[in-house]
Design a protein around this motif. Sequence first.
Motif, short mmCIF file in Angstrom:
data_model
loop_
_atom_site.label_atom_id
_atom_site.label_comp_id
_atom_site.label_asym_id
_atom_site.label_seq_id
_atom_site.Cartn_x
_atom_site.Cartn_y
_atom_site.Cartn_z
N ALA A 412 -2.18 -3.50 -6.59
CA ALA A 412 -1.34 -2.29 -6.64
C ALA A 412 -1.36 -1.67 -5.26
CB ALA A 412 -1.92 -1.30 -7.64
N SER A 413 -0.26 -1.03 -4.85
CA SER A 413 -0.33 -0.38 -3.56
C SER A 413 0.60 0.80 -3.52
CB SER A 413 0.01 -1.34 -2.43
OG SER A 413 1.34 -1.73 -2.56
N ILE A 414 0.33 1.72 -2.61
CA ILE A 414 1.14 2.93 -2.50
C ILE A 414 1.05 3.35 -1.04
CG2 ILE A 414 -0.88 4.24 -3.18
CD1 ILE A 414 0.76 6.27 -4.39
N TYR A 415 2.16 3.81 -0.50
CA TYR A 415 2.20 4.19 0.92
C TYR A 415 2.35 5.69 1.02
CZ TYR A 415 4.07 4.70 5.66
OH TYR A 415 4.29 5.08 6.95
N LEU A 416 1.52 6.32 1.87
CA LEU A 416 1.60 7.77 2.04
C LEU A 416 2.24 8.04 3.41
CD1 LEU A 416 -2.05 8.56 0.92
CD2 LEU A 416 -0.05 8.08 -0.48
N ILE A 432 -8.65 0.24 -1.27
CA ILE A 432 -8.81 0.27 0.18
C ILE A 432 -7.79 1.26 0.76
CG2 ILE A 432 -8.72 -1.13 2.28
CD1 ILE A 432 -10.75 -2.24 0.45
N ILE A 433 -8.22 2.11 1.70
CA ILE A 433 -7.27 3.00 2.39
C ILE A 433 -7.31 2.62 3.86
CG2 ILE A 433 -6.64 5.36 2.89
CD1 ILE A 433 -8.23 6.21 0.49
N VAL A 434 -6.14 2.35 4.41
CA VAL A 434 -6.13 1.82 5.78
C VAL A 434 -4.89 2.37 6.51
CG1 VAL A 434 -4.90 -0.24 5.00
CG2 VAL A 434 -6.24 -0.37 7.06
N PRO A 435 -4.99 2.63 7.83
CA PRO A 435 -3.81 3.10 8.58
C PRO A 435 -2.73 2.03 8.54
CG PRO A 435 -5.81 3.33 9.89
CD PRO A 435 -6.18 2.53 8.68
N ALA A 436 -1.56 2.39 8.05
CA ALA A 436 -0.56 1.37 7.72
C ALA A 436 -0.04 0.61 8.93
CB ALA A 436 0.60 2.04 7.00
N THR A 437 0.42 1.36 9.97
CA THR A 437 1.04 0.64 11.09
C THR A 437 0.01 -0.25 11.77
OG1 THR A 437 0.66 2.69 12.26
CG2 THR A 437 2.92 2.19 11.69
N TYR A 473 0.13 9.05 -6.14
CA TYR A 473 -0.24 10.16 -5.24
C TYR A 473 0.64 11.33 -5.65
CZ TYR A 473 -1.01 12.81 -0.92
OH TYR A 473 -1.34 13.79 -0.02
N PRO A 474 0.14 12.20 -6.54
CA PRO A 474 1.03 13.19 -7.18
C PRO A 474 1.73 14.08 -6.16
CG PRO A 474 -1.14 13.18 -8.22
CD PRO A 474 -1.24 12.32 -7.01
N LEU A 678 9.20 4.76 7.97
CA LEU A 678 8.66 3.49 7.47
C LEU A 678 8.27 3.70 6.03
CD1 LEU A 678 7.47 0.63 7.87
CD2 LEU A 678 5.36 1.69 8.57
N VAL A 679 8.65 2.76 5.17
CA VAL A 679 8.15 2.77 3.80
C VAL A 679 7.56 1.41 3.55
CG1 VAL A 679 8.80 2.94 1.39
CG2 VAL A 679 9.96 4.33 3.07
N ILE A 680 6.37 1.37 2.97
CA ILE A 680 5.78 0.06 2.65
C ILE A 680 5.75 -0.06 1.14
CG2 ILE A 680 3.76 -1.42 2.82
CD1 ILE A 680 3.10 -0.10 5.41
N GLN A 681 6.32 -1.14 0.65
CA GLN A 681 6.55 -1.26 -0.75
C GLN A 681 5.91 -2.53 -1.27
OE1 GLN A 681 7.79 1.06 -2.52
NE2 GLN A 681 7.08 -0.48 -3.92
N GLY A 682 5.07 -2.42 -2.29
CA GLY A 682 4.52 -3.64 -2.89
C GLY A 682 5.63 -4.37 -3.62
N LEU A 683 5.68 -5.69 -3.47
CA LEU A 683 6.71 -6.46 -4.16
C LEU A 683 5.99 -7.49 -5.00
CD1 LEU A 683 9.66 -7.67 -4.46
CD2 LEU A 683 8.95 -9.26 -2.72
N ARG A 684 6.37 -7.54 -6.26
CA ARG A 684 5.69 -8.47 -7.12
C ARG A 684 6.75 -9.05 -8.02
NH1 ARG A 684 1.38 -5.91 -11.03
NH2 ARG A 684 -0.07 -5.85 -9.33
N THR A 685 6.98 -10.36 -7.96
CA THR A 685 8.09 -10.89 -8.73
C THR A 685 7.66 -11.12 -10.17
OG1 THR A 685 7.43 -13.07 -7.98
CG2 THR A 685 9.19 -11.99 -6.78
N ASN A 686 6.37 -11.11 -10.44
CA ASN A 686 5.91 -11.39 -11.79
C ASN A 686 4.59 -10.63 -11.99
OD1 ASN A 686 4.19 -13.08 -13.74
ND2 ASN A 686 6.26 -13.86 -14.02
#
Length: 1486
Positions: A412-416, A432-437, A473-474, A678-686
Motif C-alpha cells: 500500500a502506498s500514499i504520497y503526501l 516506511i516513510i521516505v522523502p519521495a524525490t 492521510y485524513p 508531483l503525484v506518486i501513485q501506487g499501481l496494482r493491476t491485481n
Amino acid sequence: MPGTSLVVPVVLWGKYAPTHCISCIYLSKDQKTLATGCYDGQICLWQVDPDTLKMTPRCLLVGHTAPVLCISKASIIQDNNYIVSSSEAGEMCTWDLVDGKCREVIKLPQVHTNMQAYHMCNCEDVRLFCNGYYPEVLIMDPFSLEILFMLSSKVNPDWISALHVLRPAKRKDDVVLALTTTGMVKVWTLLGHENKHSEPIYENESKQTRCLNAVCMQCCAYNQRTVLIVCSKYWQIYDAGDFSVLCSYLAPRGERWMSGDFLAADRIIVWSDAGKGYLYKLPANSIPDNKDFHSATIETDSPFLYCILSQPDNTPLSCPPAMRFVTTQRQGNSYRYLLRGDSEGYVLVWNIPEISAAQLSEIQQKKPFHPTQMTASITTSLSEAWASMKPSPVGILDQLEKQENQSIKLTASIYLPLQSRLVVGREDGTIIIVPATQTVMLQLLHGNHQQYDGWPPHQILTGHGGRVNCLLYPYREHSRYDKNHLVSGGVDFAVCLWDLYAGTLLHRFCVHAGEITQLLVPPNACSTRIQKCICSVASDHSVTLLSLTERKCVCLASRHLFPVTTIKWRPLDDFMIIGCSDGTVYVWQMETGHLDRVLQGIAAEEVLYACDENESSYNVSSEMGLANPAVHFFRGLRHRNLSAIRHATQRGLHQLQQLGAHANNDDPHMKLSHNSPLVIQGLRTNPKDPESHILFFDIEALVIELLNEEYSAMSPGSLEAAGLISQSEYLKVAALTHSASPDAHKKIAEFFGKVKDKAENMERIIKEKDKHGILAKMKEGAETVQTKIQAKAESVLKQGADSSRDGSESNFRTNSKPSLGPLENSHGMEIAQLLLSLLHAWGMDNDLDRVCQAKLGILRPMVPVSFGVLSKANYMSLFLPTWHNTIPLTDAPAAEDLSLMDSLPPELVRREQLTRIFTCRTHWELSTTLTSNHLLAIIAVSHTLMSMSNATFIPEQERNRKLHRQSTRVKWTKTDEEHEELFTQQQAQIKQGWSLLATLHCVLLPDKVVQAGSKNFKRPQVETMAKRWQHHCVEVREAAQALLLAELGRMGPKGRKALVDSWAQYLPLYTQTETINQQAVSPPAQNNNLNSGQPHTPEATEEEFEEEEEEQVRKPSSLAELKRKQTTAVVLLGVIGAEFGQDITADNSKKNKNDERRKSSVVEGFGIGNNNLARLTSMALSHLLLAPPSSKLPAHTPLRRAAIDLIGRGFTVWEPYLDISKVLLGLLELCSDADKLVPNMTYGLPLTPQADSCRTARHALTLIATARPAAFITTMAREVARYNAMQQNAQALNVNLNNCVLYKAKPEILRGVELLIDKMQNEMAELLVELMDIILHCLDPGHLKTKGLQDVFPAVCRFNQVSHCPATRRIAVGTNNGSLTLYELRQGKCTTINAHSAAVTACAFSPDGKFLVSYACGENRLSFWQTSTGMFGLGASQTRCVKSYSTAPIADVARLNPMRLARLIWINNRTVILMLADGSETRFNI
C-alpha cells in the motif's frame, strides 16, 4: 482546446511482473503487434518480430475497469495501427498501437461478447458488427465509436450468441447471419446505405435449429455453401442453402468447445477450453464439391481427427484460455497460427501444419490410429520477460533490500505532496516513510547520492502483524483533521493511528473481525463528532466510524450478510447508507450506531438513488458502483484528486467485498489540494500483486510552484525592475485621462510618491489577477493558517510596508516536529531536477551535457526510463521495462568509460550502454505524443528556471541563491562588490546554460537524433502545439509556440504547403453579414457559425498522426472531432499565415498557376497571388475576436486568445481583409475592461482568463501599431472624429458615451501613441494632425488649463511642428502638406489655414500668444501669423499672415533628418530665432 493539462507519467515497475490473466488475444495483420486483454481490465501490447514471432511485452494499456471481452482491428489499411477493445462494463475504446494513446472512449449500456470488423460495400473502411448481451446486432464506427445502425428481430427476438458477416460471390450486398441463444438462425441483407435514421431493419428470413447457446458460427470462405456451428458440447456442419445438418461431432470428455473455423473446404479446426486445437477432415457428405454432398451420413465416413495441437505441461488452468485462429500473408506466402493466452499469462503460438491429402491417407492407414501431436512453436509470458531482465526492473524502495537483505513486497502506498514524503506499507506489517524525490533519484539517476550509505533517511513505523492493506492521510482529504495523523489498516484486523511527525503509534482500534480493506473520510456536512471520524471497511462485511480525537469506535455497522459494495451518506439526517453485493441496503444512524432499517429490491435502489440526488445539494460524492479501481483512478486523475486516485488504485477488480472509492471531488474543501507538481501513485493491476509506482509530473503545477517561490520573494518595485509588471507607467498614463481638479491633482502627486514601491496595489492586483494567489502561497492550505496570513497580509498592507513578508512566513513553520527534518519547505526545485534529468536528451551534445552536470546540476539516468502517456479520459499507456531489451546495442562504449567497465559486472555495463542509446535515440522514437509532451516539458521548465535568478540544482549554489536573495545590504564594502560581481557573472553563465538546454530541445534535436543514427524519429506533433498556442500557463504557451515555429520552419515551404493543403478544408466558414471589404466578395452565408457541410476533399489528415512517411487519411468521424479539427485549423493556418505568410506562394505562384486552376484546389498559400485562404483565415480570426460571448463560444477562451494573438502577429498578412477599425476597437474593448495593472507578457504565473485576454490584446495592439503605424493612427483618428460627432449629438441620440470603447480605453490609446512616437518618430511626423486629434481626445482638458503640453504629454513636444500656448490655450500643428491646424482648447474648435506650399518644418507661438511663427524649409520661407478676433471676442476669429521672410536655402545633406532640421525660439514678444541643424542662428523681427 482539449488536452491542455501537460502531465508526464514515469513508472517504476519493481521486480515483480504484473499478474496478467488473459481474457482475449489479437495479432495485428502485419504480425508486428500482439494485444492481450486480461480479466483485470488491462491490455498488454507485445512487440512481435514478424519473422521469428519472438514477442516482447512493450506497454500496458490501462483504462478498462472490467475484463476485456474482445479486441478487434479498426481499419483495413495495413499501416493503420488502431485496435478497438470492449469490456464487460460496456466500455469501448479505440487505441493507437504506436502511440499507446486512447483515441476515443465510450460507455454503452450494451455489453459485447464478440466484434467482427467487416468492410461493407459502399464504405471507406471497416465497420464493427457487434453482438452480446442484448437482442440486436449493433454496427459501429471503430473511430468515433458511434452506433451507426442496428439490426433488430421480428421473430422470437433473443440475445445473439454467434454472428457471421459475409459477401456472397458475384453480389453487391452483404449478408449477416446470426444465431440466437435459443437456436433461431436469422439472415439480414445490407445494401450499404443504412443509417440510424432509417426504419428498423428486420431479418429477411429465420429458421429454428437445434443449436442452443452456440459459441461460434462460420460460413466456409472457400465455397460459401457450408456453415460450421460450434456449441459447447458438439460442433455441426450445416448446408448453407436450407440449413439442414450434414454432420455432427461431440467434444472430448471433460472438455468444452470454444470456437472453430474452416482450414479448407474439407478441413476444419476446433479448439476447446482445455487449450487444445483439433484438426478434422470432414466426411464426403459435408464437402460441397463431392458427389455425395448432402447425402445421408454413412457410419464408416465420419469426421476424422488427424492432428491435435497441445502443450505437454498439463497444468490445469484456472479459467478457460483465450484462443484465436489467425491467417496472415507475408512475402506472398500465407501462414496460419493458433494463438492461445492463458490464465497464467502465457502466450502460445502453434504453426498450423499443411498436411497434404497423401499424408492424410497415410495417417488414416496407421493401426492403432493416433492423431499427430503438435506442440507450440513459441511460448512466452510477462513473468518470463521480467525474469530475463538482468538486473531486474527498479522499484521505488529497492535500497531497503540491500540494507535488510531480503525483499519485502510493497502492498500500500500514499504520497503526501506538502511534505513530499512517500508512505509505503509492506507485507510484513512495517510502514516506511521516505522523502519521495530522493528515493526516486536513488533508483533512476547517477550522482554522488549513489555513494552515501543509508541515504535517503527513512523512518519505520512498526505495529501491524502482517500485511498493511490500506493507508489514509485524513488531513489531505480535508483540513478539519489533524495534520500529524496517519491511519493504516492491516490484515491483522486492526486500524492504527500514527503520529506522522514523531513516528509513534497513538492508538490501535481493534473492532473488526476481518482484514481491513478500505479507509475513507465521511463528508464535510456531518455533525462535528462524525467529522472527526474516519470510516473503515473490513472483509467481515463490517463498517465502522472511528473517532480519531476520542480514540474510540463511534458506530459499528456489522450485521451485513454480504460484502459491502457501496457507502453513501445522508449527513443531514445522520444516516450512513450501506449497499451490499446482494442488493440489500442497510440504513445506519451514525451518532447512535443503531440499524434504522434494511431495504431490498426497488426500495433499496430508490434510497441509493435518492442519496445521489441529494448529493448535489451538499456537494459530496462518494462512490461509483462496484469496487472498480480504474474508474476511480481516472475520475480522480480527471479532477486531479489524489484521494480518489489513491483509493482507486489500491483495489483489485475481483474483490467484490470491496467498496467503491470515496472521491470527494465536488466537496469545495477538496480544492485545497493545490495541484501538486508531483503525484506518486501506487499501481496494482491485481489484488495479489505488490505495487508498482507511477510518478505523475504536472508541468504546469511545477512551473507555478517555482515561480510562486520566486515572485513571492520580490517586492513590487523589484517585480517592476525585472519587467514583469509595468505599473507606474500605467498609473502615469491613466492619471492623464482623468480630470484634474486641484485637489485630485494633489492626490495623484501623493499617489506617485507612494506608488514606486508600495505593496498595497501590487498585492491587490496580483491577488485578483493571479489564480494561484501569491499571498495564499502557503501551500499547507490549513484554513486557520490561511486566515492568519490573510489577516497578517492585510495588516502589513495597512502599514504599507513590505518588509514583514519574511515575518509572516516564520509564524507557521513552527508546528512541525523535527523528526524528519524540515517537512514543509518547497520541493519544486527537487522535482524539476528529477524531471529534467529524466527527460533531457543525454548524449546529443557532450559539451552541453557537461554544462548540465557541472553548472546546472542535472543528473544522468542510470536505467532506460519507462514513460507513460496520459490520453483521453485519462486512459494511460505505460511502457514496460522489458521492452528495453529490444533496443539494439550498437555503439561501443566511449574510451573514457573503459576503465570503469572492467570493474562493473557485465549486466550493469549493458544497462549503462542501453541507457545511453535510450536517452539519445530510442527515447525519441517511441511515439509522437511522448516526443511532443517531453519537449514541451523540458522547454517550459528550463525557460522557467532561466527566468529565475541564479536557479540551479547544485546544493551549495542553491543555498547561496536563497541567502543572496535575503540580504538586501545597506553598507557595501569592497568584498561585497566583488562578491556581487562574481554572483552576476555566475548568473549569466547559468542563464546561458538553461538557454542552451532549451535551444537543443526546441531547435536542434531532430537533426541530432537523425545524426545519431535514428531511422524512425517521431517528430513532435504540429497539432498538439497548435492546441497549446494560448495555454493558460505562460511558460507552456511559449514552449508550444517556440516548438511549433521551429517545426514549421524545419518543414520548409513544401512541407508547410502540404500542411496548409491538408488543414485548409477544416477552416470554419463563419457567417458574414457584412463583406470584409468591397472588392472581396463575401462567401455565401453558411448555416450559423460552423460549416457542417462536407470538407472540399473527401480525405483529411489523421488528427493524432501527422507523420511524413505515412499519411493516414479519413474523415472526422464525429461532430466533436470536426469541432476539434476546426479549432486546430484556425490556429495552425493562422500561425503559418502570420509567421510564414509571404513565402508560401513565392515559389508556387508562377509555375503552378495553370495546373492549380485546373485542380480546383482552394489553397495556394497566403501571399498576394491567391488571397482566398488568407481571406478565410483572417475572417475566422476576426470572427473569434469580435463575436459576442455565447454558450458555444464563451468570452475568454484559449481559442479567442489565440485569435487575438495571431491577428497581432500576422497583421500585415491579414490587413487587406480586415475591417481595421472594428479589430482595433475590439482589442481596445478587451484592454479597457480589465484593471490597468495587468502584468506584462513575461509574468509567468497563470492569470484569470479575463486578465489573460487583456494582456494578450494589449500585446496585439502594440504589434499592430508598430507593424502598421499609419493605419493605426489614421483609423484611430477616424474613430475619434466619429466619437466627437456623436458627442455633439449625444442628447439627441440618447447615447451614454461613457460606455463607449473610445472613452473607456483612453489610457490604452495614449500608451500606444506614446510608444509610436518613441519608436517611429519619422512615420508620426507625417500624421501629426491625426496624432494631435487622438491625444487631445485622450487627455483630460483640465490638465492643459494649468500646465503646458510639455509637462502633460512631453512625447509629442519632440516635434518642432507642434506648439502650445498656455496663455491663449491654443495648440498649433504644422502639417506635411504645408497647412497649419489650430486647436482652440477654449471653444473646442479646430481651424486649418493653408500656410506654405511645402511641408511645415517648425512652428512656435510667441510668449504672449499674439503671434505664431511658422517655417517651411522646402520653400525657404518664414511667416508670422496673427489671430484677430472680432469685438469682445464676438464674430469669427481670423488668422492671417502678418509678415513673411525668405530664408537662405539649407544644404541638402542637412535635410536627411527632418526631425532635427530647424527650431524656432522666441527671445521676446517680437523677436524669434531660427536655429538650423548646422548650428547657424538667424533672427527675425515682426
